[in-house]
Design a protein around this motif. Structure first.
Motif, PDB file in Angstrom:
ATOM      1  N   PHE A  19     -26.655   4.282   8.013  1.00 41.10           N
ATOM      2  CA  PHE A  19     -27.964   4.200   8.623  1.00 41.10           C
ATOM      3  C   PHE A  19     -29.012   4.119   7.503  1.00 41.10           C
ATOM      4  O   PHE A  19     -29.873   3.358   7.647  1.00 41.10           O
ATOM      5  N   HIS A  20     -28.506   4.367   6.227  1.00 43.72           N
ATOM      6  CA  HIS A  20     -29.316   4.029   4.981  1.00 43.72           C
ATOM      7  C   HIS A  20     -29.035   2.962   4.191  1.00 43.72           C
ATOM      8  O   HIS A  20     -29.488   2.860   3.072  1.00 43.72           O
ATOM      9  N   HIS A  21     -28.104   2.235   4.805  1.00 46.12           N
ATOM     10  CA  HIS A  21     -27.637   0.956   4.186  1.00 46.12           C
ATOM     11  C   HIS A  21     -27.182   1.391   2.758  1.00 46.12           C
ATOM     12  O   HIS A  21     -27.404   0.710   1.802  1.00 46.12           O
ATOM     13  N   ALA A  22     -26.124   2.307   2.841  1.00 43.03           N
ATOM     14  CA  ALA A  22     -25.468   2.545   1.553  1.00 43.03           C
ATOM     15  C   ALA A  22     -23.872   3.095   1.762  1.00 43.03           C
ATOM     16  O   ALA A  22     -23.580   2.913   2.792  1.00 43.03           O
ATOM     17  N   GLN A  23     -23.266   2.588   0.868  1.00 44.45           N
ATOM     18  CA  GLN A  23     -21.757   3.237   0.737  1.00 44.45           C
ATOM     19  C   GLN A  23     -21.187   3.876  -0.678  1.00 44.45           C
ATOM     20  O   GLN A  23     -22.008   3.736  -1.486  1.00 44.45           O
ATOM     21  N   GLY A  24     -20.195   4.638  -0.564  1.00 43.03           N
ATOM     22  CA  GLY A  24     -19.796   5.090  -1.569  1.00 43.03           C
ATOM     23  C   GLY A  24     -19.836   6.533  -1.613  1.00 43.03           C
ATOM     24  O   GLY A  24     -20.742   7.189  -0.609  1.00 43.03           O
ATOM     25  N   ASN A  54     -27.093  -8.906   7.472  1.00 46.33           N
ATOM     26  CA  ASN A  54     -26.180  -9.797   6.615  1.00 46.33           C
ATOM     27  C   ASN A  54     -24.669  -8.965   6.869  1.00 46.33           C
ATOM     28  O   ASN A  54     -24.422  -8.036   7.688  1.00 46.33           O
ATOM     29  N   GLU A  55     -23.680  -9.474   6.060  1.00 45.54           N
ATOM     30  CA  GLU A  55     -22.491  -9.044   6.276  1.00 45.54           C
ATOM     31  C   GLU A  55     -22.287  -7.590   5.686  1.00 45.54           C
ATOM     32  O   GLU A  55     -21.173  -6.782   6.074  1.00 45.54           O
ATOM     33  N   ASN A  56     -23.346  -6.925   5.129  1.00 45.41           N
ATOM     34  CA  ASN A  56     -23.303  -5.779   4.520  1.00 45.41           C
ATOM     35  C   ASN A  56     -23.874  -4.674   5.613  1.00 45.41           C
ATOM     36  O   ASN A  56     -23.818  -3.526   5.402  1.00 45.41           O
ATOM     37  N   GLY A  57     -24.588  -5.135   6.550  1.00 46.87           N
ATOM     38  CA  GLY A  57     -25.405  -4.467   7.324  1.00 46.87           C
ATOM     39  C   GLY A  57     -26.939  -4.197   6.922  1.00 46.87           C
ATOM     40  O   GLY A  57     -27.523  -3.454   7.616  1.00 46.87           O
ATOM     41  N   TRP A  58     -27.136  -5.093   5.968  1.00 49.21           N
ATOM     42  CA  TRP A  58     -28.602  -5.092   5.505  1.00 49.21           C
ATOM     43  C   TRP A  58     -29.560  -6.031   6.389  1.00 49.21           C
ATOM     44  O   TRP A  58     -29.029  -7.055   6.564  1.00 49.21           O
ATOM     45  N   PRO A  59     -30.594  -5.630   6.557  1.00 44.48           N
ATOM     46  CA  PRO A  59     -31.448  -6.473   7.447  1.00 44.48           C
ATOM     47  C   PRO A  59     -32.085  -7.393   6.442  1.00 44.48           C
ATOM     48  O   PRO A  59     -32.264  -7.388   5.314  1.00 44.48           O
ATOM     49  N   VAL A  60     -32.011  -8.838   6.994  1.00 50.07           N
ATOM     50  CA  VAL A  60     -32.479  -9.948   6.330  1.00 50.07           C
ATOM     51  C   VAL A  60     -33.630 -10.416   6.969  1.00 50.07           C
ATOM     52  O   VAL A  60     -34.396 -11.257   6.198  1.00 50.07           O
ATOM     53  N   SER A  61     -33.865 -10.197   8.127  1.00 55.33           N
ATOM     54  CA  SER A  61     -35.086 -10.384   8.782  1.00 55.33           C
ATOM     55  C   SER A  61     -35.306  -9.661   9.989  1.00 55.33           C
ATOM     56  O   SER A  61     -34.433  -8.934  10.520  1.00 55.33           O
ATOM     57  N   THR A  62     -36.494  -9.399  10.545  1.00 51.31           N
ATOM     58  CA  THR A  62     -36.904  -8.509  11.628  1.00 51.31           C
ATOM     59  C   THR A  62     -38.005  -9.263  12.532  1.00 51.31           C
ATOM     60  O   THR A  62     -39.076  -9.818  12.010  1.00 51.31           O
ATOM     61  N   SER A 100     -39.204 -10.039   6.312  1.00 53.93           N
ATOM     62  CA  SER A 100     -37.880 -10.874   5.671  1.00 53.93           C
ATOM     63  C   SER A 100     -37.812 -10.198   4.279  1.00 53.93           C
ATOM     64  O   SER A 100     -38.710  -9.588   3.737  1.00 53.93           O
ATOM     65  N   TYR A 101     -36.369 -10.100   3.920  1.00 50.75           N
ATOM     66  CA  TYR A 101     -35.801  -9.169   2.978  1.00 50.75           C
ATOM     67  C   TYR A 101     -35.245  -9.818   2.076  1.00 50.75           C
ATOM     68  O   TYR A 101     -34.205 -10.645   2.468  1.00 50.75           O
ATOM     69  N   THR A 102     -35.289  -9.604   0.873  1.00 51.48           N
ATOM     70  CA  THR A 102     -34.054  -9.970   0.022  1.00 51.48           C
ATOM     71  C   THR A 102     -33.923  -8.819  -1.033  1.00 51.48           C
ATOM     72  O   THR A 102     -34.591  -8.038  -1.191  1.00 51.48           O
ATOM     73  N   TYR A 103     -32.541  -8.771  -1.631  1.00 45.39           N
ATOM     74  CA  TYR A 103     -32.036  -7.866  -2.256  1.00 45.39           C
ATOM     75  C   TYR A 103     -31.498  -8.076  -3.546  1.00 45.39           C
ATOM     76  O   TYR A 103     -31.197  -9.357  -3.811  1.00 45.39           O
ATOM     77  N   SER A 104     -31.676  -7.441  -4.682  1.00 41.81           N
ATOM     78  CA  SER A 104     -31.201  -7.528  -5.832  1.00 41.81           C
ATOM     79  C   SER A 104     -30.659  -6.589  -6.759  1.00 41.81           C
ATOM     80  O   SER A 104     -30.865  -5.207  -5.950  1.00 41.81           O
ATOM     81  N   ASP A 105     -30.210  -6.288  -7.874  1.00 45.08           N
ATOM     82  CA  ASP A 105     -29.844  -5.364  -8.686  1.00 45.08           C
ATOM     83  C   ASP A 105     -28.926  -4.623  -7.814  1.00 45.08           C
ATOM     84  O   ASP A 105     -28.971  -3.438  -7.867  1.00 45.08           O
ATOM     85  N   ILE A 106     -27.649  -5.296  -7.611  1.00 44.64           N
ATOM     86  CA  ILE A 106     -26.601  -4.410  -6.759  1.00 44.64           C
ATOM     87  C   ILE A 106     -25.707  -3.387  -7.817  1.00 44.64           C
ATOM     88  O   ILE A 106     -25.259  -4.322  -8.793  1.00 44.64           O
ATOM     89  N   ASP A 107     -25.340  -2.522  -7.609  1.00 45.96           N
ATOM     90  CA  ASP A 107     -24.898  -1.494  -8.520  1.00 45.96           C
ATOM     91  C   ASP A 107     -23.358  -1.894  -8.221  1.00 45.96           C
ATOM     92  O   ASP A 107     -22.762  -2.336  -7.146  1.00 45.96           O
ATOM     93  N   GLU A 108     -22.431  -0.952  -8.900  1.00 53.60           N
ATOM     94  CA  GLU A 108     -20.828  -1.304  -8.738  1.00 53.60           C
ATOM     95  C   GLU A 108     -20.293  -0.612  -7.565  1.00 53.60           C
ATOM     96  O   GLU A 108     -19.249  -0.828  -7.355  1.00 53.60           O
ATOM     97  N   GLN A 109     -21.096   0.188  -6.983  1.00 54.04           N
ATOM     98  CA  GLN A 109     -20.645   0.689  -5.722  1.00 54.04           C
ATOM     99  C   GLN A 109     -20.967  -0.297  -4.419  1.00 54.04           C
ATOM    100  O   GLN A 109     -20.544  -0.076  -3.237  1.00 54.04           O
ATOM    101  N   GLY A 110     -21.743  -1.108  -4.809  1.00 59.71           N
ATOM    102  CA  GLY A 110     -22.074  -2.464  -3.769  1.00 59.71           C
ATOM    103  C   GLY A 110     -23.397  -2.033  -2.994  1.00 59.71           C
ATOM    104  O   GLY A 110     -23.618  -2.529  -1.896  1.00 59.71           O
ATOM    105  N   ASN A 111     -24.387  -1.080  -3.746  1.00 61.72           N
ATOM    106  CA  ASN A 111     -25.533  -0.827  -3.304  1.00 61.72           C
ATOM    107  C   ASN A 111     -26.809  -1.397  -3.839  1.00 61.72           C
ATOM    108  O   ASN A 111     -26.627  -1.588  -5.203  1.00 61.72           O
ATOM    109  N   TRP A 112     -27.675  -1.880  -3.046  1.00 56.73           N
ATOM    110  CA  TRP A 112     -28.711  -2.586  -3.730  1.00 56.73           C
ATOM    111  C   TRP A 112     -29.740  -1.589  -4.405  1.00 56.73           C
ATOM    112  O   TRP A 112     -29.853  -0.360  -3.838  1.00 56.73           O
TER     113      TRP A 112
END
Length: 225
Positions: A61-66, A156-164, A183-195
Motif C-alpha cells: 500500500f505504501h510502495h515499500a518492501q523489506g 510499473n513492475e514494482n507496483g509504483w505509479p508511473v502515471s495517473t 506523472s512520476y519518476t523515481y530515483s535514489d533506490i536503496d539496497e532494499q529496493g525502495n525509492w
C-alpha cells in the motif's frame, strides 16, 4: 600335451593382443569417464532464484518492501509549500497509524477505505481503494465535503505509479466536470529496493481553471534489525 601347450600359448597371445587393443580404447573411454565425473563434480551449481523481498498488504500500500520499521516522507511543492508524514510498521509489516486515522480492510488484509479526521470533528477526508491482481492499489477515490476525485494508476513492475488519470466528480449526479494527469519518476533506490526520491508532475483542469505544478517527495526509511 604339446598341442595343449601350443594352444595355451596362442590363447595367451590372443588375450594379450586383445588386452593391448582394448587398453588403448579403454584408456580413452576411462579418461572421458573420469573427465565427465570431474566436470560434474566441479561444475558451477545452477543459480537459484533469489528469495522475494519481504512484503505485506500494508507495505505494498505504501510502495515499500523489506523489514520496514518507519517511513518519514517529506514533500515540497514548486510554489514552496511543504509538508511531512510519518508511517510506522510492526515486524509483520502492518501499518500502525495514529488515532486520527480509521482503516477498513477486506478479507485479504488490504486497506479498502480510510477516514482521516483533523482537529475539527467535521474536517474529515475519506479515501477508498481498489487493487490489481498483484495486490497493489490501481484505483482510489478521494472525498472531502463536496469535492470528489478518482485516480486510476498505471503501475510499473514494482507496483509504483508511473502515471495517473484524475477525474473530478460531482457527487450530486456523478457527472465529471474536470480531469487531470500525473506523472512520476523515481530515483535514489536503496539496497532494499525502495525509492528515496519521487518527482511528480501534475496537470489539472477543475472545469474553471488550469493548474500545473510539481511535487518532490523524499523518504527516509528505517528498518527492523
Amino acid at each position: 600335451m604339446k598341442r595343449i601347450l601350443f594352444l595355451s600359448v596362442i590363447a595367451a597371445l590372443l588375450c594379450g593382443c586383445n588386452t593391448a587393443g582394448h587398453e588403448g580404447q579403454g584408456s580413452t573411454t576411462d579418461t572421458i569417464g573420469v573427465d565427465s565425473v570431474v566436470n560434474s563434480v566441479i561444475a558451477e551449481p545452477e543459480p537459484s532464484e533469489p528469495e522475494p523481498p519481504f512484503t505485506s498488504p500494508d507495505l505494498k500500500f505504501h510502495h515499500a518492501q523489506g523489514p520496514v520499521k518507519q517511513i518519514v516522507e517529506k514533500w515540497k511543492r514548486n510554489d514552496g509549500t511543504t509538508g511531512s508524514v510519518t508511517y510506522n510498521f510492526d515486524r509483520q509489516g502492518k501499518w500502525t497509524p495514529d488515532q486520527r486515522i480509521t482503516l477498513e480492510r477486506n478479507s485479504k488484509g488490504q486497506i479498502i477505505s480510510m477516514k482521516e479526521q483533523y482537529d475539527d470533528e467535521y474536517d474529515i477526508d475519506f479515501y477508498e481503494y481498489k487493487y490489481n491482481k498483484d495486490g497493489y492499489v490501481c484505483q482510489s477515490e478521494y472525498i472531502y465535503e463536496s469535492e470528489e476525485k478518482t485516480f486510476k494508476y498505471t503501475l510499473n513492475e514494482n507496483g509504483w505509479p508511473v502515471s495517473t488519470k484524475t477525474a473530478f466528480i460531482d457527487p450530486t449526479d456523478d457527472s465529471t466536470y474536470g480531469s487531470g494527469t500525473q506523472s512520476y519518476t523515481y530515483s535514489d533506490i536503496d539496497e532494499q529496493g525502495n525509492w528515496m526520491k519521487c518527482q511528480m508532475k501534475v496537470k489539472e483542469n477543475d472545469g474553471e481553471n488550469n493548474y500545473a505544478y510539481s511535487v518532490t517527495t523524499t523518504r527516509k526509511i528505517t528498518y527492523w534489525e
